[in-house]
Design a protein around this motif. Structure first.
Motif, short mmCIF file in Angstrom:
data_model
loop_
_atom_site.label_atom_id
_atom_site.label_comp_id
_atom_site.label_asym_id
_atom_site.label_seq_id
_atom_site.Cartn_x
_atom_site.Cartn_y
_atom_site.Cartn_z
N GLU A 9 14.32 4.91 35.55
CA GLU A 9 13.31 5.75 36.23
C GLU A 9 12.73 5.01 37.44
O GLU A 9 12.49 5.62 38.49
CB GLU A 9 12.20 6.16 35.27
N LYS A 12 15.12 5.22 40.34
CA LYS A 12 15.07 6.51 41.03
C LYS A 12 13.82 6.63 41.90
O LYS A 12 13.88 7.17 43.02
CB LYS A 12 15.13 7.65 40.00
N ASP A 33 8.42 8.92 31.09
CA ASP A 33 8.01 10.28 31.50
C ASP A 33 6.92 10.23 32.57
O ASP A 33 6.88 11.08 33.47
CB ASP A 33 7.51 11.07 30.30
N ARG A 36 8.57 9.37 35.81
CA ARG A 36 9.26 10.56 36.31
C ARG A 36 8.27 11.53 36.96
O ARG A 36 8.55 12.11 38.02
CB ARG A 36 10.00 11.26 35.16
N GLU A 37 7.11 11.69 36.33
CA GLU A 37 6.10 12.59 36.90
C GLU A 37 5.60 12.05 38.23
O GLU A 37 5.38 12.82 39.18
CB GLU A 37 4.93 12.74 35.92
N ARG A 39 7.33 10.27 40.29
CA ARG A 39 8.40 10.52 41.26
C ARG A 39 8.35 11.95 41.77
O ARG A 39 8.58 12.21 42.96
CB ARG A 39 9.76 10.21 40.61
N THR A 40 8.06 12.89 40.88
CA THR A 40 7.95 14.29 41.28
C THR A 40 6.83 14.49 42.29
O THR A 40 6.99 15.20 43.29
CB THR A 40 7.70 15.18 40.04
N ARG A 148 21.60 13.52 40.90
CA ARG A 148 20.61 14.51 41.32
C ARG A 148 21.20 15.89 41.52
O ARG A 148 20.49 16.89 41.54
CB ARG A 148 19.94 14.03 42.62
N TYR A 176 21.10 8.75 34.56
CA TYR A 176 20.29 9.06 35.74
C TYR A 176 19.99 10.56 35.87
O TYR A 176 19.07 10.94 36.58
CB TYR A 176 20.98 8.60 37.01
N ASP A 178 18.43 14.04 35.48
CA ASP A 178 17.14 14.51 34.99
C ASP A 178 17.30 15.65 33.98
O ASP A 178 16.69 15.64 32.92
CB ASP A 178 16.25 14.98 36.16
N ASP A 179 18.12 16.63 34.34
CA ASP A 179 18.34 17.78 33.46
C ASP A 179 19.54 17.47 32.57
O ASP A 179 20.66 17.88 32.84
CB ASP A 179 18.60 19.03 34.30
N ARG A 180 19.28 16.77 31.48
CA ARG A 180 20.40 16.30 30.65
C ARG A 180 21.10 17.43 29.91
O ARG A 180 22.22 17.26 29.45
CB ARG A 180 19.89 15.23 29.68
#
Length: 255
Positions: A9, A12, A33, A36-37, A39-40, A148, A176, A178-180
């Motif tokens: 993470e 990224k 998590d 990740r948030e 990064r968003t 991505r 890597y 995100d939407d596994r």
């Protein structure tokens, strides 16, 4: 190496910020998590900066032929600015211009574009162009950029891009993404040899411990359908014992 999921993470986030991952080591104690948030939030902020100027450049691109817009993108705007402009373009116009850009330049743009903002453009691009760009990224071992777009293109396209990938690259790419959930239809197409190679790649992956890789493998397994999980678990013995035990237990618990 700290927890592998945190490190990935951070990698990224570092890509978005254009910094070295080591400069973000202060975040190694954070939950993946939360990283990740962050990064968003950073992505949203970056793509909203200079919105007026980006919109103006997008409007300018509409006023000239696609061939001229393509020349402007490669010669004057460069990949970073072109990535910002792409999201403000009409999808049909952007797709027409993309067809006139070199795959090498599009590969550079893909490193800075926000997939969510260009999803409608990607749908209009020919598969062969996407595959060429993807294979350039794979050749350059840029699994962050590749990951991505996994959820934005068809499984058949992803499979074609990954034709020459080894087990380590496949594992890195999967971790890597995100939407596994988007991985299931892709992994389902893997040969037995490829599945074995991915599990074998967990040994010493980027210096991670077997315990860290066990946690990472379980996180991947959790996103798969029961049938894909079960098939993958049959090759668990290719991984270190700790990983094999964790994967087998996770699959059994999900039945």
């Amino acid at each position: 190496m700290g927890d592998v999921l945190r490190q990935l993470e951070l990698n990224k986030l570092a890509r978005i910020l254009a910094v070295e991952p080591s400069s973000l080591d202060v975040l190694l104690a954070s939950d993946p998590d939360d990283i990740r948030e962050l990064r968003t939030i950073v992505t949203e902020r970056l793509f909203s900066l200079h919105g007026g100027r980006v919109a103006a450049l997008a409007q300018l691109s509409k006023k000239v032929p696609a061939a001229i817009s393509a020349k402007m993108a490669e010669a004057a705007f460069g990949p970073v600015l072109s990535a910002r402009i792409a999201g403000a373009l009409d999808p049909a116009d952007a797709a027409k211009m993309s067809a006139l850009l070199s795959p090498e330049f599009l590969a550079q743009v893909s490193r800075d574009v926000d997939p969510a903002r260009v999803a409608s453009i990607i749908k209009l691009l020919p598969d062969d162009l996407i595959i060429k760009v993807g294979r350039i990224l794979l050749r350059e071992h840029d699994t962050i950029a590749l990951a991505r777009f996994v959820a934005s293109v068809s499984p058949a396209v992803v499979t074609a891009v990954l034709e020459g990938a080894d087990g380590n690259e496949l594992l890195e790419l999967a971790l890597y993404v995100d939407d596994r959930a988007a991985l299931d239809s892709i992994i389902a197409e893997f040969s037995d040899e490829r599945l074995s190679a991915v599990l074998a790649a967990t040994k010493g992956f980027h210096g991670a411990t077997d315990k860290e890789m066990a946690d990472a493998a379980v996180a991947l397994v959790a996103a798969l359908t029961p049938a894909t999980r079960a098939r993958w678990s049959t090759f668990a013995d290719q991984a270190p014992p700790a990983v094999a035990k964790a994967v087998t237990a996770a699959v059994a618990a999900s039945r």
